[in-house]
Design a protein around this motif. Structure first.
Motif, short mmCIF file in Angstrom:
data_model
loop_
_atom_site.label_atom_id
_atom_site.label_comp_id
_atom_site.label_asym_id
_atom_site.label_seq_id
_atom_site.Cartn_x
_atom_site.Cartn_y
_atom_site.Cartn_z
N SER A 126 0.83 -1.21 0.00
CA SER A 126 0.00 0.00 0.00
C SER A 126 0.86 1.25 0.00
CB SER A 126 -0.93 0.00 1.21
OG SER A 126 -1.87 -1.05 1.13
N ARG A 127 1.90 1.25 0.84
CA ARG A 127 2.79 2.42 0.87
C ARG A 127 3.54 2.58 -0.44
NH1 ARG A 127 4.16 0.47 6.08
NH2 ARG A 127 6.21 -0.13 5.29
N ARG A 168 2.45 1.71 -3.42
CA ARG A 168 1.51 2.27 -4.39
C ARG A 168 1.31 3.77 -4.16
NH1 ARG A 168 -1.49 -2.74 -3.57
NH2 ARG A 168 -2.84 -1.67 -2.08
N ARG A 169 1.20 4.14 -2.87
CA ARG A 169 1.05 5.56 -2.55
C ARG A 169 2.26 6.36 -3.01
NH1 ARG A 169 2.20 6.52 3.38
NH2 ARG A 169 4.27 6.29 2.46
N ASP A 170 3.46 5.85 -2.72
CA ASP A 170 4.68 6.57 -3.10
C ASP A 170 4.82 6.66 -4.61
OD1 ASP A 170 5.16 6.78 -0.42
OD2 ASP A 170 6.62 5.13 -0.34
N ASP A 226 -12.03 9.70 -1.37
CA ASP A 226 -10.58 9.57 -1.24
C ASP A 226 -9.86 10.74 -1.91
OD1 ASP A 226 -10.70 7.22 0.22
OD2 ASP A 226 -10.75 5.96 -1.55
N ARG A 249 -6.62 4.90 7.81
CA ARG A 249 -6.99 3.79 6.94
C ARG A 249 -8.37 3.27 7.32
NH1 ARG A 249 -1.33 0.42 6.91
NH2 ARG A 249 -0.32 1.51 5.17
N SER A 261 -2.91 10.37 2.88
CA SER A 261 -2.06 9.21 2.59
C SER A 261 -2.89 7.94 2.50
CB SER A 261 -0.99 9.07 3.67
OG SER A 261 -0.20 7.92 3.46
N LEU A 264 -4.71 8.12 -0.72
CA LEU A 264 -3.83 7.83 -1.86
C LEU A 264 -3.54 6.34 -1.97
CD1 LEU A 264 -1.31 10.80 -1.63
CD2 LEU A 264 -2.86 10.32 -3.53
N GLU A 265 -3.45 5.66 -0.82
CA GLU A 265 -3.26 4.20 -0.87
C GLU A 265 -4.46 3.54 -1.53
OE1 GLU A 265 -2.53 2.83 3.06
OE2 GLU A 265 -0.58 3.83 3.24
N GLY A 293 -4.37 4.45 -5.18
CA GLY A 293 -3.27 3.72 -5.82
C GLY A 293 -3.65 2.30 -6.19
#
Length: 594
Positions: free
Chosen positions: A9-10, A12-14, A135, A198, A316, A319-320, A323
């Protein structure tokens, strides 16, 4: 969420952040320079105040006002400069933030629209709406705080600490020491807020998904008196969302309160130490005043960072979720080097061939088609009949390349469909489904859906060709009449005639009709069948039919059973043969005469 899922998940966010931010790196660098200049200007006034107290005031007492006036004028000038630079920064960073938000919405929407049919069949529409609405809104809320909250706070903290160390190291050490509990508090906040937000994004997704599905299925809801049950379920989802929001609010409150406590402790410590150092002659009163001003200004940006961190945690998590839309790769990818359809192939345009085609929905699913070999001649109409689940719609979807075969290939005029650019394929193959979907807008816009550049004369000619011009002309504003949501003001037959006018305007090589008349009354079906004779003329057509009247327009009938063609031939010959199609025919007749 497991550790591996959390890492994905992180990641994909990044990746999404890099995709959004990298093209704007020069503009972000310019915004950073403006923020740095603003904070450099903002560091000067406390120093001027300290100088005014320690040197300007004593000089004024002696009758020399020039130093005090000079320090005052300099403080006023730096204040004006700070305000001017801040104005420029906010205007510039605001445009960057709006551009980022527009880019995120555009990319997310384009990604969803570009996903294969398998994605949309498996992914609930309410979840997609939640991704594109709530989102994205969480990101918007963070951007509305502006980059000012981030850049200014960071630069202020670094600059203020540097000036404090330059003014007096023992006093600065007190401030720096209190950063140890502040760092620990920040680490705790990052971990807990990520998990809390989340939870809020997942909870609000459930609310949006249930609302969208209930709204889309309002007829079934009312028909089965499900209003109260749906309301109770929404109450439960809202309660879950309220709990998640309360948990996130608690984390934020603890962090903000902790920051305030640390800031107040530092003020008490500085004031105590400053008085002692003044008494010992190691510190001037103006310097202590500047320190207290800097500490007050130091914890203001810390508060801003706390608010920004709170908003960033929510964004964040959003965005996850967004993503996740970018993870799935299209099952019908564009070819790297597209081939072109022959303009005038031998035998005519619209020849479709299935060559050893195998297909199943999902890797673990039972194959729907197994080794199908099939040739559809140009300009002929083929009807696919069979029981539910036999594979009729699957064959049609493969012809339209909504899916690709797992083995074998499907060709159009000798070209593998996987080698055609999507735009060329959509121009060559059109589909009319059971429910002709009309978008909000004018009748003319809906007819020109496949050819937005078509002239009004071409649109009218297409409508006349299928017999739709009469009822369209009788509408309040003719071709400019707004059909509203899904064409609810039109009958099923009228909607299908508009869909056929679309086909006439785009003039595809192959036309697919998926039970296009199954929901119509007799008079509407008759009008559509009259239009069909004109639409089908000269082009290859694949008709999925459950009605005998629809099969009657076909040149050839394929009876599909368990993913294989078990009967093939002209309708009349199959009727004489007494096989499966003849049995279906007798069943249709019995049903219509009962």
């Amino acid at each position: 969420m497991s550790g591996s899922e959390d890492a994905r998940s992180r990641a994909r966010r990044d990746a999404l952040l890099r995709m959004l931010l990298w093209p704007k790196r020069r503009r972000l660098a310019a915004a950073t320079a403006l923020a740095l200049l603003e904070n450099v200007c903002g560091l000067v006034p406390p120093l001027l105040i300290a100088a005014a107290i320690d040197r300007g005031v004593p000089a004024a007492v002696d009758g020399r006002w020039a130093p005090l006036i000079g320090y005052t004028a300099a403080a006023l000038a730096t204040g004006l400069a700070t305000a001017s630079v801040k104005y420029c920064f906010l205007r510039y960073s605001g445009r960057i933030a709006q551009d980022l938000l527009f880019e995120l919405r555009h990319r997310a929407f384009a990604q969803v629209m570009g996903q294969p049919l398998a994605f949309h069949e498996a992914y609930p529409s309410g979840r997609v709406v939640a991704r594109l609405s709530s989102d994205v809104e969480s990101v918007e809320e963070m951007l509305e705080m502006g980059l000012d909250g981030l850049f200014s706070a960071l630069f202020s903290m670094v600059g203020i600490l540097a000036v404090m160390l330059w003014l007096d190291q023992p006093m600065a050490a007190v401030v720096i020491a209190l950063f140890v509990p502040l760092y620990a508090l920040t680490r705790w906040f990052r971990h807990r807020s990520r998990r809390a937000y989340r939870g809020t994004r997942t909870a609000v997704e459930g609310v949006v998904q249930h609302t969208v599905e209930a709204y889309n299925g309002v007829r079934a809801v009312q028909a089965f008196r499900r209003e109260e049950a749906n309301a109770r379920r929404l109450d439960g989802l809202d309660a879950r969302y309220a709990v998640a929001r309360a948990d996130a609010g608690l984390v934020s409150a603890v962090f903000s309160g902790g920051v305030k406590l640390i800031g107040n402790l530092s003020l008490v410590g500085l004031l105590t130490l400053g008085v002692l150092r003044i008494d010992q002659g190691h510190l001037a009163l103006g310097t202590l005043t500047a320190f207290l001003l800097y500490v007050h200004r130091l914890y203001d940006p810390i508060d801003e960072l706390a608010s920004f961190a709170n908003a960033f945690s929510a964004a964040s998590a959003g965005l996850e979720k967004i993503g996740a839309l970018f993870v799935r790769h299209p099952a019908v990818a564009e070819p790297e080097r597209p081939a072109a359809l022959p303009a005038d192939p031998p035998g005519g345009r619209g020849a479709v061939r299935f060559e050893g085609v195998h297909f199943g929905y999902g890797q673990a699913a039972r194959p729907v088609l197994s080794g199908v070999d099939l040739a559809l001649e140009p300009g002929r109409t083929v009807a696919l009949v069979g029981t539910t689940g036999a594979g009729k719609s699957t064959i049609a979807k493969l012809v339209a390349r909504l899916y690709d075969p797992t083995a074998g290939r499907v060709t159009l005029d000798g070209v593998d469909l996987r080698e055609l650019a999507d735009a060329e394929l959509r121009g060559a193959v059109s589909m009319i489904t059971q429910e002709a979907f009309l978008f909000s807008g004018s009748v003319a816009d809906n007819i020109a859906l496949g050819r937005p550049d078509a002239s009004r004369a071409e649109i009218r000619a297409a409508a006349e060709a299928v017999g739709a011009h009469g009822f369209v002309s009788a509408l309040p504003d003719g071709y400019d009449t707004d059909v509203h949501k899904r064409g609810t003001g039109l009958s099923a037959g009228q909607r299908q005639l508009i869909a056929m006018a679309r086909v006439m305007l785009t003039s595809p090589r192959v036309l697919i009709l998926d039970e296009a008349t199954s929901s119509m009354d007799t008079s509407s079906e008759r009008a559509v069948h009259e239009a069909l004779t004109r639409v089908l003329a000269g082009r290859t057509a694949v008709i999925i039919a459950h009605r005998l009247s629809t099969v009657a327009v076909a040149d050839r009938v394929l009876v599909i059973e368990d993913g294989a063609v078990v009967e093939d031939g002209p309708p009349a010959r199959l009727l004489e043969g007494g096989g499966r199609f003849a049995g279906m025919h007798r069943g249709w007749l019995a049903a219509t005469t009962a």
